[in-house]
Design a protein around this motif. Structure first.
Motif, PDB file in Angstrom:
ATOM      1  N   LEU A 272       0.043 -58.421  -1.603  1.00 44.09           N
ATOM      2  CA  LEU A 272       0.223 -59.439  -2.632  1.00 44.09           C
ATOM      3  C   LEU A 272      -0.514 -58.983  -3.881  1.00 44.09           C
ATOM      4  O   LEU A 272      -1.708 -58.687  -3.825  1.00 44.09           O
ATOM      5  N   THR A 273       0.225 -58.892  -4.978  1.00 38.30           N
ATOM      6  CA  THR A 273      -0.324 -58.411  -6.237  1.00 38.30           C
ATOM      7  C   THR A 273      -0.388 -59.546  -7.243  1.00 38.30           C
ATOM      8  O   THR A 273       0.581 -60.287  -7.422  1.00 38.30           O
ATOM      9  N   ARG A 274      -1.537 -59.662  -7.889  1.00 43.19           N
ATOM     10  CA  ARG A 274      -1.679 -60.581  -9.022  1.00 43.19           C
ATOM     11  C   ARG A 274      -1.831 -59.736 -10.280  1.00 43.19           C
ATOM     12  O   ARG A 274      -2.680 -58.841 -10.338  1.00 43.19           O
ATOM     13  N   GLU A 275      -0.983 -60.024 -11.257  1.00 43.76           N
ATOM     14  CA  GLU A 275      -0.983 -59.252 -12.490  1.00 43.76           C
ATOM     15  C   GLU A 275      -0.641 -60.152 -13.662  1.00 43.76           C
ATOM     16  O   GLU A 275      -0.156 -61.280 -13.468  1.00 43.76           O
ATOM     17  N   LYS A 276      -0.869 -59.653 -14.860  1.00 49.96           N
ATOM     18  CA  LYS A 276      -0.482 -60.384 -16.062  1.00 49.96           C
ATOM     19  C   LYS A 276       0.942 -59.986 -16.450  1.00 49.96           C
ATOM     20  O   LYS A 276       1.273 -58.804 -16.528  1.00 49.96           O
ATOM     21  N   GLY A 277       1.782 -61.004 -16.683  1.00 51.03           N
ATOM     22  CA  GLY A 277       3.133 -60.744 -17.121  1.00 51.03           C
ATOM     23  C   GLY A 277       3.202 -60.522 -18.623  1.00 51.03           C
ATOM     24  O   GLY A 277       2.200 -60.657 -19.346  1.00 51.03           O
ATOM     25  N   GLY A 278       4.383 -60.168 -19.093  1.00 52.12           N
ATOM     26  CA  GLY A 278       4.570 -59.932 -20.504  1.00 52.12           C
ATOM     27  C   GLY A 278       4.309 -61.146 -21.363  1.00 52.12           C
ATOM     28  O   GLY A 278       3.967 -61.028 -22.548  1.00 52.12           O
ATOM     29  N   GLY A 280       1.907 -63.178 -20.797  1.00 50.60           N
ATOM     30  CA  GLY A 280       0.498 -63.528 -20.662  1.00 50.60           C
ATOM     31  C   GLY A 280       0.199 -64.408 -19.467  1.00 50.60           C
ATOM     32  O   GLY A 280      -0.967 -64.680 -19.175  1.00 50.60           O
ATOM     33  N   GLU A 281       1.234 -64.849 -18.755  1.00 51.14           N
ATOM     34  CA  GLU A 281       1.042 -65.687 -17.567  1.00 51.14           C
ATOM     35  C   GLU A 281       0.827 -64.800 -16.339  1.00 51.14           C
ATOM     36  O   GLU A 281       1.300 -63.664 -16.273  1.00 51.14           O
ATOM     37  N   ASP A 282       0.117 -65.340 -15.354  1.00 50.40           N
ATOM     38  CA  ASP A 282      -0.057 -64.626 -14.089  1.00 50.40           C
ATOM     39  C   ASP A 282       1.281 -64.451 -13.385  1.00 50.40           C
ATOM     40  O   ASP A 282       2.143 -65.348 -13.429  1.00 50.40           O
ATOM     41  N   ARG A 283       1.425 -63.300 -12.741  1.00 47.56           N
ATOM     42  CA  ARG A 283       2.563 -63.053 -11.866  1.00 47.56           C
ATOM     43  C   ARG A 283       2.025 -62.744 -10.479  1.00 47.56           C
ATOM     44  O   ARG A 283       1.086 -61.967 -10.315  1.00 47.56           O
ATOM     45  N   PHE A 284       2.640 -63.350  -9.453  1.00 48.47           N
ATOM     46  CA  PHE A 284       2.276 -63.111  -8.066  1.00 48.47           C
ATOM     47  C   PHE A 284       3.476 -62.476  -7.373  1.00 48.47           C
ATOM     48  O   PHE A 284       4.557 -63.075  -7.321  1.00 48.47           O
ATOM     49  N   VAL A 285       3.278 -61.277  -6.840  1.00 44.84           N
ATOM     50  CA  VAL A 285       4.363 -60.509  -6.242  1.00 44.84           C
ATOM     51  C   VAL A 285       4.012 -60.211  -4.783  1.00 44.84           C
ATOM     52  O   VAL A 285       2.975 -59.597  -4.497  1.00 44.84           O
ATOM     53  N   GLU A 335       7.965 -62.874  -7.316  1.00 45.52           N
ATOM     54  CA  GLU A 335       8.878 -61.938  -6.676  1.00 45.52           C
ATOM     55  C   GLU A 335       8.546 -61.839  -5.202  1.00 45.52           C
ATOM     56  O   GLU A 335       7.374 -61.911  -4.817  1.00 45.52           O
ATOM     57  N   VAL A 336       9.587 -61.645  -4.393  1.00 46.46           N
ATOM     58  CA  VAL A 336       9.426 -61.325  -2.985  1.00 46.46           C
ATOM     59  C   VAL A 336      10.236 -60.061  -2.731  1.00 46.46           C
ATOM     60  O   VAL A 336      11.450 -60.043  -2.938  1.00 46.46           O
TER      61      VAL A 336
END
Length: 608
Positions: A272-278, A280-285, A335-336
């Motif tokens: 499970l990856t937590r990153e910043k999206g384009g 500026g919101e968090d994205r959880f993949v 995303e899954v």
């Protein structure tokens, strides 16, 4: 193959037509409607797996097909999507009812063929306002052996009739021919007919109850209430994800033993990856693409893309009665990612019948993912055990009669950071068959039914214990299928807690005719007078066993959950004459063994 979640993100300043008080009333009303649907199904079904085991679920969806209220079961995916793709929503009308059990056609929304899904739209004043669903496990739908699910299967065609998405009722007119074809494929058609009637009645009741709620509150208010419930769950889950998972990638690996055909173990590798999206919101993949290839045997799990988010959502909801299980959990993940050809996204026509043990290990692996990120999820649980006995017995007239006994047996669940694991649980909502029911309904006599001592993983908080059942076979002959996992890869313990015990199946234990059955096998012959002993596994422990209060250890020993020997060897507690020997215990606990983060047969820093 990449599967992504299409999220709905209601604007923060969107106008709301449902006030907070009405929202809570509607939340309670739809939950009550769902419970009433389940009660009707339970009380009117024929087969034991529905009526006694309670292997069924109901749910309510909004007008677009998003699950707004569902059961607290982390295996659901997109149940309405397969129907809406074949029958567009705008073509539906009052009195329609849709049916399917096609696992591959539904992309894992239903995950093995015994499970029948019925879905109906709810209309008021010409407007589509919602959908209701009932779903249940049917005892036999054809296939290679009675019961339809067998460890022997090598393709899904051997697991019974496949029903693609079908309009079962068109504006109130039932397709009786489709039902006749389905029931004709069952070895026990009377059960199949009765269960289908119960399932249809449950959906009909749900349509009526939801329509009453809409009439009371207005369609716009009702729609807004469901949207708010979805948004509330999604927001809560994303907040909890952010609290648990720091930026970066977090990984966990778990495994099932094998597929019953000599292959395995099969490892599921989650990230499970937590990153910043384009924006500026968090994205959880969520990524499971590195999991092992699909199995020749039936342990493949066609994991719907909504399952990881649903499992995380239920963990974070934590049984809060003020929240509802809905699609907000899946929508919390951006995303899954699954890999086609893996045993979590197998290619057609790979068999799926034993997918339950894999699904249970998925749940434990999700707990592991939370734990490696610093969360406080439970240790691993064992996978519930299935024994399927089919054969012939002599009825009161002396004639041979066919029987099918599919007995799902509870296991121990993993200990929590602040509490012991739960003992003797069959999945989530289902129940172990009572002794009286088994002996009245089937040619068996239950000689023993209780807890397996020392099966729960030792820890400051003990893992839940499994179950032992001993059946005396009263049938003339029987063929037994067994489904047991977590023997080679027992449920892991965490933070010093030790792994749970393994299960096993033994025929005629303690005699010169004793034989231990392969844990995932079919074709095991039984005859009248044989004794079958089924022992199920326990959950992993949490925390160092030497930190468990001595009075709790004594209580476990007196209650039959822990033996005197295990109390001494695992917990460092000496019990003599039904009491704790304080001095001897102090000497033992003075040499506290070193531990590491995880335990599965030995202590390790990480499971790989």
């Amino acid at each position: 193959m990449l599967q992504s979640i299409d999220k709905k993100r209601p604007a923060a300043d969107a106008s709301r037509v449902c006030d907070p008080v009405s929202l809570e009333i509607i939340r309670g009303a739809v939950a009550a409607a769902q419970s009433e649907m389940e009660a009707l199904l339970e009380r009117t079904a024929i087969s034991a797996f529905i009526r006694e085991k309670k292997d069924f679920y109901t749910a309510l969806f909004d007008a677009e097909g998003e699950m707004a209220v569902g059961s607290m079961v982390p295996i659901f995916g997109d149940m309405t999507g397969p129907v809406l793709e074949k029958f567009p929503a705008d073509t539906m009308k009052p009195g329609d009812l849709y049916w399917y059990n096609d696992c591959y056609g539904s992309r894992g929304a239903v995950s093995h063929s015994n499970d029948q899904v019925l879905l109906a739209p709810v209309f008021r004043n010409g407007r589509r306002c919602a959908f209701v669903m009932s779903w249940a496990h049917f005892a036999d739908i054809g296939g290679i052996r009675p019961g339809s699910i067998s460890p022997d299967a090598t393709e899904i065609f051997q697991e019974g009739i496949i029903v693609p998405v079908t309009k079962l009722i068109d504006g109130g007119v039932t397709n009786e021919t489709a039902l006749e074809i389905f029931h004709r494929n069952s070895r026990f058609p009377e059960q199949s007919i009765g269960d289908m009637r119960a399932l249809m009645a449950s959906v009909e009741l749900g349509v009526r109850r939801v329509a009453e709620i809409v009439d009371r509150f207005d369609a716009d208010v009702f729609a807004d209430a469901l949207a708010q419930l979805l948004a509330r769950t999604r927001r809560l889950v994303r907040e909890k994800l952010a609290e648990t998972f720091d930026y970066g990638t977090h990984r966990f690996t778990d495994a099932i033993d094998g597929d019953g055909h000599g292959n395995g173990p099969f490892k599921m590798r989650f990230a499970l990856t937590r990153e910043k999206g384009g924006d500026g919101e968090d994205r959880f993949v969520f990524d499971a693409t590195e999991s092992d290839d699909q199995a020749p045997g039936p342990v493949n799990y066609l994991m719907n893309r909504g399952v990881p988010g649903m499992a995380l959502g239920l963990y974070y909801l934590g049984g809060d009665p003020g929240q509802v299980c809905n699609a907000g959990g899946p929508h919390a993940l951006d995303e899954v990612r699954l890999r086609e050809g893996s045993f979590l996204l197998p290619r057609f026509p790979a068999p799926l019948g034993m997918r339950g043990l894999t699904a249970m290990r998925v749940i434990s692996a999700m707990n592991g993912l939370v734990n490696v990120a610093g969360g406080g999820a439970p240790a691993a649980n064992s996978a519930y055990v299935i024994s399927i006995m089919r054969g012939n017995f002599r009825n009161e007239a002396g004639e041979l009669e066919r029987f099918l006994l599919a007995d799902g047996i509870g296991v121990g669940y993993g200990a929590r950071p602040n509490a012991d694991g739960i003992d003797a649980v069959y999945f989530v909502a289902q129940e172990n068959y009572p002794v009286e029911f088994l002996e009245l309904g089937y040619p068996v006599r239950l000689l023993r039914y209780g807890i397996v001592p020392d099966s729960g993983g030792p820890g400051r908080f003990r893992g839940g214990c499994g179950i032992v059942r001993e059946y005396e076979v009263l049938a003339e002959d029987a063929v037994l299928a067994v489904r047991i996992d977590s023997v080679k890869n027992p449920p892991w313990g965490i933070d010093g807690g030790m792994g749970g015990g393994a299960g096993r199946a033994t025929v005629n234990p303690g005699t010169d005719r004793e034989r231990v059955l392969a844990p995932l096998s079919d074709g095991n012959r039984l005859v009248r007078g044989d004794i079958l002993r089924m022992e199920t596994g326990g959950g992993g422990g949490h925390g160092h066993p030497f930190e468990r209060p001595t009075d709790r250890v004594l209580e476990d020993v007196l209650g039959g959950f822990v033996s005197v020997e295990a109390a001494r060897e695992r917990y460092g507690v000496v019990i003599d004459g039904g009491a704790v020997d304080a001095d001897a215990t102090a000497r033992l606990r003075a040499t506290k063994p070193a531990v590491r983060r995880f335990h599965r047969q030995e202590y390790v820093d990480a499971l790989v």
